[in-house]
Design an enzyme around this catalytic site. Structure first.
Site, PDB file in Angstrom:
ATOM      1  N   ALA A  36      -0.976  40.096 -32.995  1.00  0.00           N
ATOM      2  CA  ALA A  36      -2.255  39.379 -32.962  1.00  0.00           C
ATOM      3  C   ALA A  36      -2.004  37.933 -32.540  1.00  0.00           C
ATOM      4  CB  ALA A  36      -2.969  39.462 -34.303  1.00  0.00           C
ATOM      5  N   HIS A  41       1.368  30.996 -31.925  1.00  0.00           N
ATOM      6  CA  HIS A  41       2.565  31.785 -31.612  1.00  0.00           C
ATOM      7  C   HIS A  41       3.156  31.380 -30.263  1.00  0.00           C
ATOM      8  CE1 HIS A  41       0.341  34.772 -34.263  1.00  0.00           C
ATOM      9  NE2 HIS A  41       1.508  34.680 -34.874  1.00  0.00           N
ATOM     10  N   LYS A 154       2.723  26.172 -40.531  1.00  0.00           N
ATOM     11  CA  LYS A 154       1.536  26.552 -41.297  1.00  0.00           C
ATOM     12  C   LYS A 154       1.942  27.306 -42.556  1.00  0.00           C
ATOM     13  CE  LYS A 154      -1.124  30.064 -40.376  1.00  0.00           C
ATOM     14  NZ  LYS A 154      -1.289  30.750 -41.698  1.00  0.00           N
ATOM     15  N   ASP A 155       2.889  28.214 -42.422  1.00  0.00           N
ATOM     16  CA  ASP A 155       3.436  28.928 -43.583  1.00  0.00           C
ATOM     17  C   ASP A 155       4.633  28.130 -44.094  1.00  0.00           C
ATOM     18  OD1 ASP A 155       1.907  31.638 -43.551  1.00  0.00           O
ATOM     19  OD2 ASP A 155       2.500  31.302 -41.467  1.00  0.00           O
ATOM     20  N   GLN A 158       7.057  29.614 -46.714  1.00  0.00           N
ATOM     21  CA  GLN A 158       7.880  30.627 -46.046  1.00  0.00           C
ATOM     22  C   GLN A 158       8.982  29.975 -45.223  1.00  0.00           C
ATOM     23  OE1 GLN A 158       6.241  34.240 -43.837  1.00  0.00           O
ATOM     24  NE2 GLN A 158       6.676  32.853 -42.120  1.00  0.00           N
ATOM     25  N   MET A 189      -4.582  27.450 -36.772  1.00  0.00           N
ATOM     26  CA  MET A 189      -4.670  28.739 -36.093  1.00  0.00           C
ATOM     27  C   MET A 189      -3.998  29.816 -36.935  1.00  0.00           C
ATOM     28  SD  MET A 189      -4.016  27.822 -32.098  1.00  0.00           S
ATOM     29  CE  MET A 189      -5.180  26.768 -31.219  1.00  0.00           C
ATOM     30  N   SER A 191      -3.955  34.421 -37.314  1.00  0.00           N
ATOM     31  CA  SER A 191      -4.471  35.729 -36.902  1.00  0.00           C
ATOM     32  C   SER A 191      -5.609  36.181 -37.805  1.00  0.00           C
ATOM     33  CB  SER A 191      -3.345  36.766 -36.918  1.00  0.00           C
ATOM     34  OG  SER A 191      -2.302  36.391 -36.037  1.00  0.00           O
ATOM     35  N   ARG A 192      -5.631  35.711 -39.045  1.00  0.00           N
ATOM     36  CA  ARG A 192      -6.667  36.128 -39.988  1.00  0.00           C
ATOM     37  C   ARG A 192      -7.974  35.359 -39.811  1.00  0.00           C
ATOM     38  NH1 ARG A 192      -1.945  36.952 -43.510  1.00  0.00           N
ATOM     39  NH2 ARG A 192      -1.991  39.101 -44.298  1.00  0.00           N
TER      40      ARG A 192
END
Length: 283
Positions: A36, A41, A154-155, A158, A189, A191-192
């Protein structure tokens, strides 16, 4: 017309493609994704191309990082569009395994990480998430053996967990964090974001605005609790259900009590409607 990248869906095919790359003494950058693909990305891909001779993008919706009540079944899957975008960016190799390849019958291992980066943020609300992430990333590093691996900021939790894991386990890849790509109104941005209704999409940029306002107040000398309290009020007033809004040390993610404790990162997670969003900013 862009040349399509090589697509590997089995481990033997991946190894053959990588052997050809390695025979040319080429450096390799890995961009792990769940597909996605969006401009965030592609920013990772573009930086990867500047860092290494060859770029590998993995596309794998990892079931191990979804809880039973989460959106694994409905997570966006846009293979044809993803491949076209990667071809336009001249990606060299796409690693697209299925779940049986990544987790064959009898698979019983998991990479568990510890330390302050793992405590008190996403783990409180998604307790199985990081076990799934670290295991799949560890497998991807073992399969691809990249020189560099790129992850979006963004993450942020992680990113810190994966960076520590790669360092502690001598996995060989230099983990590179890439600044968050945003829509014109500031929404990170993701994907969700496609899950957002028009009404919720209008409210969603409040998350970023609240972070910027809290960071501004901290830089102006406000107490951390006061600054975060103001940010939390902005978020809930916009219709969000707040999971957390916290100030952490930007490198270790340890909780901090004052600006003197080190560089600060503000991290937030909140739900609007059925969509859960995360974001973060530096102070």
């Amino acid at each position: 017309m862009s040349r399509s990248p090589i697509v590997a869906r089995t481990l033997p095919a991946l190894r053959r493609a990588l052997d050809t790359i390695r025979a040319r003494k080429a450096s390799v950058a890995l961009v792990p994704t769940m597909g996605a693909l969006h401009e965030g990305h592609l920013a990772l891909v573009r930086l990867a191309k500047r860092r290494a001779s060859k770029v590998v993008v993995s596309i794998f919706v990892n079931p191990a990082q979804f809880a039973p009540n989460e959106d694994f079944a409905s997570y966006p899957r846009t293979w044809k569009a993803d491949l076209a975008k990667l071809a336009a960016e001249k990606v060299d190799l796409v690693w697209n395994p299925d779940a049986k390849t990544m987790y064959p019958a009898g698979f019983a291992s998991k990479i568990i990480t510890e330390g302050p980066a793992l405590v008190g943020l996403e783990d409180r609300f998604r307790p199985q998430f990081f076990g799934g992430v670290t295991t799949v990333v560890g497998k991807l590093f073992a399969q691809v053996r990249p020189d560099f691996a790129l992850f979006g900021e963004k993450d942020f939790q992680q990113l810190r967990v994966v960076t520590r894991m790669a360092r502690d386990l001598d996995l060989g890849a230099k983990v590179i964090g890439v600044p968050t790509m945003r829509e014109r109104d500031g929404l990170a941005m993701s994907s969700r974001n496609v899950y957002l209704s028009p009404e919720h999409r209008s409210a969603a940029p409040t998350l970023y605005r609240s972070l910027k306002e809290a960071a501004k107040r901290l830089r102006a000398g406000d107490d951390i609790d006061v600054a975060l309290g103001g940010g939390a009020e902005m978020i809930t007033a916009a219709g969000f259900k707040l999971d957390y809004l916290e100030a952490r040390h930007a490198e270790t993610l340890e909780p901090i009590a004052s600006l003197e404790d080190g560089p600060i990162r503000l991290l937030v997670a909140a739900r609007i409607g059925s969509t859960r969003l995360i974001d973060n900013v530096a102070v």
